[in-house]
Scaffold this motif. Structure first.
Motif, short mmCIF file in Angstrom:
data_model
loop_
_atom_site.label_atom_id
_atom_site.label_comp_id
_atom_site.label_asym_id
_atom_site.label_seq_id
_atom_site.Cartn_x
_atom_site.Cartn_y
_atom_site.Cartn_z
N LEU A 30 0.86 -1.18 0.00
CA LEU A 30 0.00 0.00 0.00
C LEU A 30 0.89 1.23 0.00
O LEU A 30 1.74 1.38 0.88
N ASP A 31 0.72 2.07 -1.00
CA ASP A 31 1.47 3.33 -1.11
C ASP A 31 0.51 4.47 -0.82
O ASP A 31 -0.42 4.72 -1.60
N LEU A 32 0.72 5.14 0.29
CA LEU A 32 -0.11 6.29 0.67
C LEU A 32 0.61 7.56 0.26
O LEU A 32 1.65 7.90 0.83
N HIS A 33 0.07 8.24 -0.76
CA HIS A 33 0.70 9.42 -1.34
C HIS A 33 0.12 10.70 -0.76
O HIS A 33 -1.10 10.89 -0.78
N GLU A 34 0.98 11.54 -0.25
CA GLU A 34 0.57 12.87 0.22
C GLU A 34 1.65 13.85 -0.20
O GLU A 34 2.72 13.91 0.42
N ARG A 49 -1.99 -16.79 6.57
CA ARG A 49 -1.00 -16.28 7.52
C ARG A 49 -0.61 -14.87 7.08
O ARG A 49 -0.30 -14.64 5.91
N LEU A 50 -0.61 -13.94 8.02
CA LEU A 50 -0.40 -12.53 7.71
C LEU A 50 0.88 -12.01 8.35
O LEU A 50 1.19 -12.34 9.49
N GLN A 51 1.59 -11.19 7.59
CA GLN A 51 2.78 -10.53 8.12
C GLN A 51 2.82 -9.12 7.53
O GLN A 51 2.71 -8.94 6.33
N VAL A 52 2.94 -8.13 8.40
CA VAL A 52 2.91 -6.72 8.00
C VAL A 52 4.26 -6.07 8.30
O VAL A 52 4.87 -6.34 9.33
N SER A 53 4.71 -5.23 7.37
CA SER A 53 5.92 -4.44 7.59
C SER A 53 5.75 -3.09 6.92
O SER A 53 4.76 -2.85 6.23
N ARG A 54 6.69 -2.21 7.13
CA ARG A 54 6.67 -0.87 6.53
C ARG A 54 7.67 -0.78 5.38
O ARG A 54 8.17 0.29 5.08
N GLU A 55 7.96 -1.88 4.73
CA GLU A 55 8.99 -1.95 3.69
C GLU A 55 8.48 -1.46 2.34
O GLU A 55 7.33 -1.64 2.00
N ASP A 56 9.39 -0.88 1.57
CA ASP A 56 9.13 -0.48 0.20
C ASP A 56 9.79 -1.51 -0.70
O ASP A 56 10.89 -1.30 -1.19
N GLN A 57 9.13 -2.66 -0.87
CA GLN A 57 9.67 -3.75 -1.68
C GLN A 57 8.70 -4.07 -2.80
O GLN A 57 7.52 -3.71 -2.74
N ASP A 58 9.21 -4.78 -3.80
CA ASP A 58 8.33 -5.24 -4.88
C ASP A 58 7.23 -6.11 -4.28
O ASP A 58 7.45 -6.82 -3.30
N ALA A 59 6.05 -6.02 -4.89
CA ALA A 59 4.91 -6.80 -4.41
C ALA A 59 4.09 -7.27 -5.61
O ALA A 59 4.17 -6.68 -6.69
N ASP A 60 3.31 -8.33 -5.40
CA ASP A 60 2.43 -8.83 -6.46
C ASP A 60 1.40 -7.78 -6.84
O ASP A 60 1.00 -7.68 -7.99
N THR A 61 0.97 -7.02 -5.85
CA THR A 61 -0.06 -6.00 -6.05
C THR A 61 0.36 -4.73 -5.34
O THR A 61 0.81 -4.77 -4.20
N VAL A 62 0.18 -3.60 -6.02
CA VAL A 62 0.47 -2.30 -5.42
C VAL A 62 -0.79 -1.45 -5.50
O VAL A 62 -1.36 -1.28 -6.57
N VAL A 63 -1.20 -0.96 -4.34
CA VAL A 63 -2.38 -0.10 -4.25
C VAL A 63 -1.91 1.30 -3.88
O VAL A 63 -1.14 1.46 -2.93
N GLY A 64 -2.35 2.28 -4.62
CA GLY A 64 -1.99 3.67 -4.34
C GLY A 64 -3.23 4.48 -4.01
O GLY A 64 -4.25 4.37 -4.70
N THR A 65 -3.15 5.27 -2.97
CA THR A 65 -4.25 6.15 -2.58
C THR A 65 -3.74 7.21 -1.62
O THR A 65 -2.57 7.22 -1.27
N SER A 66 -4.63 8.05 -1.17
CA SER A 66 -4.25 9.09 -0.21
C SER A 66 -4.38 8.54 1.21
O SER A 66 -5.18 7.63 1.47
N PRO A 67 -3.61 9.09 2.14
CA PRO A 67 -3.76 8.68 3.54
C PRO A 67 -5.18 8.92 4.06
O PRO A 67 -5.70 8.11 4.82
N ALA A 68 -5.80 10.02 3.63
CA ALA A 68 -7.15 10.34 4.12
C ALA A 68 -8.16 9.29 3.66
O ALA A 68 -9.02 8.86 4.45
N LEU A 69 -8.06 8.85 2.41
CA LEU A 69 -9.00 7.83 1.93
C LEU A 69 -8.77 6.51 2.65
O LEU A 69 -9.72 5.84 3.05
#
Length: 125
Positions: A30-34, A49-69
């Motif tokens: 998830l890329d939050l653009h502001e 199984r879920l694992q969350v991080s704050r990394e900027d790595q390649d992903a199968d899917t990339v979602v871009g939106t605003s932090p507010a949305l």
């Protein structure tokens, strides 16, 4: 105070497993653009199984939106598919993973659909 986005991802990471994604595998960033700043969240899903991080790595899917949305999505006040159809959110990669992730978001407080109806369900004997 922690925002709804951080709470959402921290909750997913604490769960460690979610049966709603038992048939899903992949990575979603998830890329939050502001302005010129972008905040990243990376979610790895391996058959639920879920694992969350704050990394900027390649992903199968990339979602871009605003932090507010995303705040609205994480709080259940907005619907992801509607935001995507309006063009308020972009997706590149595996759209199916995004649609499966939609299950993890809370429903709107005024919703009357099955998720809201069964949330407070108590069995009558």
């Amino acid at each position: 105070m922690v925002d709804a986005t951080t709470r959402f991802f921290e909750d997913l990471d604490r769960r460690g497993y979610d049966p709603l994604l038992a048939k899903s595998s992949g990575t979603l960033r998830l890329d939050l653009h502001e302005g010129a700043q972008t905040t990243h969240w990376l979610l790895r899903v391996d058959q639920g199984r879920l694992q969350v991080s704050r990394e900027d790595q390649d992903a199968d899917t990339v979602v871009g939106t605003s932090p507010a949305l995303f705040e609205e999505l994480a709080a259940g006040r907005e619907h992801g598919v509607a935001a995507l159809l309006r063009g308020d959110m972009t997706v590149s990669g595996d759209l199916q993973l995004v649609l499966q992730m939609e299950r993890l978001f809370p429903s709107h407080p005024d919703a009357r659909g099955p998720r809201r109806r069964f949330h407070g369900y108590t069995e009558v004997q």
